[in-house]
Every structure is written in C-alpha cells, then in structure tokens.
Write an enzyme that holds these catalytic residues in place. Structure first.
Site, mmCIF file in Angstrom:
data_model
loop_
_atom_site.group_PDB
_atom_site.id
_atom_site.type_symbol
_atom_site.label_atom_id
_atom_site.label_comp_id
_atom_site.label_asym_id
_atom_site.label_seq_id
_atom_site.Cartn_x
_atom_site.Cartn_y
_atom_site.Cartn_z
ATOM 1 N N THR A 22 40.785 -6.572 81.402
ATOM 2 C CA THR A 22 39.330 -7.712 80.281
ATOM 3 C C THR A 22 39.499 -7.990 79.651
ATOM 4 O OG1 THR A 22 38.459 -6.425 80.214
ATOM 5 C CG2 THR A 22 37.474 -6.428 82.162
ATOM 6 N N ASN A 63 37.945 -2.476 80.260
ATOM 7 C CA ASN A 63 37.785 -2.982 79.040
ATOM 8 C C ASN A 63 38.708 -2.290 78.244
ATOM 9 O OD1 ASN A 63 37.427 -4.337 76.168
ATOM 10 N ND2 ASN A 63 35.057 -4.036 76.838
ATOM 11 N N PRO A 64 39.818 -3.007 77.657
ATOM 12 C CA PRO A 64 40.874 -2.881 76.689
ATOM 13 C C PRO A 64 39.601 -2.225 75.430
ATOM 14 C CG PRO A 64 41.895 -4.768 77.503
ATOM 15 C CD PRO A 64 40.215 -4.432 78.203
ATOM 16 N N GLY A 104 35.143 0.816 73.367
ATOM 17 C CA GLY A 104 35.296 2.514 72.444
ATOM 18 C C GLY A 104 36.037 2.065 70.974
ATOM 19 N N ASN A 136 27.765 -3.348 83.140
ATOM 20 C CA ASN A 136 26.247 -4.029 83.819
ATOM 21 C C ASN A 136 26.915 -5.272 84.405
ATOM 22 O OD1 ASN A 136 24.949 -6.651 82.883
ATOM 23 N ND2 ASN A 136 23.868 -5.124 82.512
ATOM 24 N N GLU A 140 22.798 -5.358 75.563
ATOM 25 C CA GLU A 140 23.791 -7.158 75.718
ATOM 26 C C GLU A 140 22.000 -7.785 75.777
ATOM 27 O OE1 GLU A 140 26.865 -8.207 75.530
ATOM 28 O OE2 GLU A 140 27.640 -5.941 75.322
ATOM 29 N N THR A 144 30.248 -2.989 80.380
ATOM 30 C CA THR A 144 31.416 -3.484 81.158
ATOM 31 C C THR A 144 30.734 -2.663 82.308
ATOM 32 O OG1 THR A 144 32.964 -3.040 79.603
ATOM 33 C CG2 THR A 144 33.515 -2.830 81.348
ATOM 34 N N ASP A 155 14.328 7.555 92.486
ATOM 35 C CA ASP A 155 12.523 7.031 92.884
ATOM 36 C C ASP A 155 11.995 6.047 93.215
ATOM 37 O OD1 ASP A 155 12.307 6.701 90.607
ATOM 38 O OD2 ASP A 155 10.977 8.580 90.335
HETATM 39 MG MG MG Z 1 13.333 6.619 88.730
#
Ligand code: MG
Length: 295
Positions: A39, A8-9, A12, A69, A273, A67, A216
C-alpha cells in the site's frame, strides 16, 4: 490458490521489512499463486478490493488495525455471498484483535497459520456506514476530541498512556447522551463509551474470554459515568488499566443494536482511526459477516 497479499510497508515501524522474504516463501511453498500489493496511502485498499477481491480465492493482509479495518470495509462493501476468506498477519504494537482470535505475533507463524489454519466466521460491527472489526469509541481516552484526525493513529495502542496522561478532571468533558441498547434505554452524562468485539483493547483492558464471544451476534458496550472527583477518576482509570474488575462508575452491557443520540455531535474512533462525528449513531453487530483464517 489465487491469493492477493496486501501489506502496509510502514506498519509497526516497518516491521514487515525483515520478514517479507520468509512470508512470501511460506506462501510459495504452499504453491499459492501470489499477487503482491504494497500500500502507498490510506484509503486505497478498500477501493482496490471493491474492484478486484472477487478475482481471488484468498485475501491476505498485513499491517496494523487501520490496514485490517480498510480490508474488511473493502470486502464487505462488495455485499457478496462469495467473499474470499481473509488471512491476517499483524504488524503493530498491541495487536488486540489478532490476539483475541489467537493469530500469532510472529509474522512467519501468522503466515503458516494462514496456510494450515481453518476458516471461521466472525462478527463485524457497523457504525452508521462504516464497519469496525474490534472497537468503536468516543470521549476521553480516544484523542479525537483533542487532535486532528490525521494524528489519530493507533490510539488504543496507547490506552495506558491516554488514561495516565489526564492531568486534571477539567480536561475531560462529559457528553449528555441517550443510549438505546436493544430494549434498554440509558440516559446520563458519560465521559467515555466503547463498543467492542474483542478480548482486549490497548493491550491493558481485558475482557473475560468465558463471557465474550466474537461470533454470537452481540457486541460488548461500556459506558463510563462522569467522575465527581479525583477518587472517582482513579477508580475509572484502575478499571480501564485492568486493576479492578468492577466499578459502579462503569456500566457494561451486551447488545445486538445500539443507538446513541446526543445534542452535540460526537466524534468516534473506529479501530483506532477517526470514524466521523455524529448526533445519532447506529451500531449493529453483523453476525458472522467475515471469514478469517484462525486456529
Ligand atoms: Mg460478541
């Protein structure tokens, strides 16, 4: 190694701009056969991966929580046993999940880790039909109840800002909810709930690495009771900002499956999001569902 490099350009504050040449060089030196995919708009990564991911031996993505996600949602939507492993180069302010699995903040170091690290399986959460890698939350401190979905960007990067920004208790609305955590049922008025698969949220809220495992099959659950007065609210704020480790106003659990029911529809944030609004939310820990290259 056929490698898809998605970035993603804009993530940040265009952080990748001054690192891209070095990153590509690190992969080229390792003789990776690179396909580069910058993207353009949100939502396209999942679609692209659905059609193309299985043509590659390795998927690398660089960007913020959104990104990561989208990449995970795209990969898991394939429902395949042969998913290529994922490498992640974080570009963002807090990088909660990357820190939790010890991916370096310096982009070149993260790229080197992808070349030299090892593939490890990690849990992924699923909220109704959407996957989340590190956090799903509702209520106060999420902003979804106040803003339009488009404005909900990296909300947990600003957890301190959101907690400290509450000017009066009337801004906080409690939800009457019923929560089923495996075999336990909890009912009450809660102002905030958070289900996590991470060691930190918003850079400030930290979980004990000795008590939390990211493979776990269990998710960490936090439910915050409605405060009666400012003193109680301050105790909650202090807990979330890491000032105190225990509070009778904050309930914590571990669970494989969580069902949250309410009369009113509750808006969720998923990895920072907007994640949809539901009266009944089913959250599951998908144990070791994703393979990520880490230390
Ligand atoms: Mg866990």
């Amino acid at each position: 190694m056929k490698t898809l490099f998605i970035y993603n350009p804009h993530a940040g504050m265009m952080q990748i701009k001054s690192h891209l040449y070095n990153i590509l060089n690190i992969f080229a030196s390792a003789e990776y056969d690179l396909t580069v995919y910058p993207t353009k708009k949100s939502g396209e990564i999942a679609e692209y991966l659905k059609n193309n991911a299985l043509k590659f031996d390795l998927i690398v993505c660089s960007g913020g929580d959104g990104t990561l996600n989208e990449t995970i949602n795209g990969l898991l939507s394939l429902n395949s046993e042969k998913l290529p492993p994922l490498g992640y180069i974080p570009a963002g302010s807090t990088n909660d999940y990357a820190s939790s699995i010890k991916i370096p903040k310096v982009m070149e170091k993260a790229a080197e880790l992808i070349v030299n690290g090892k593939v490890q399986s990690y849990d992924v959460g699923k909220l109704n039909s959407k996957y989340f890698i590190y956090v799903a939350a509702f209520g106060a401190f999420t902003r979804v109840s106040y803003d339009t979905p488009q404005d909900v960007k990296n909300v947990f990067g600003h957890l301190a800002y959101l907690v400290e920004g509450v000017k009066s208790l009337s801004e906080i609305k409690a939800q009457k909810i019923k929560v089923k955590l495996d075999d336990t049922v909890v009912e009450g008025n809660f102002i905030f709930g958070m289900i996590t698969n991470t060691l930190q949220v918003g850079g400030v809220y930290k979980l004990n690495p000795k008590e939390v495992s990211l493979d776990d099959g269990l998710l960490e659950v936090m439910l915050v009771k409605e405060p009666k007065d400012v003193v109680e609210f301050n105790e909650i704020a202090s807990f979330l900002l890491g000032g105190i480790k225990n509070s009778s106003l904050v309930l914590t659990f571990k669970a494989h499956n969580i069902i949250i029911e309410s009369k009113e529809s509750i808006p969720w944030t998923i990895d920072g999001e907007y994640g949809g609004s539901y009266n009944r939310t089913i959250i599951k820990d998908k144990q070791k569902a994703i393979n990520i290259i880490s230390k």
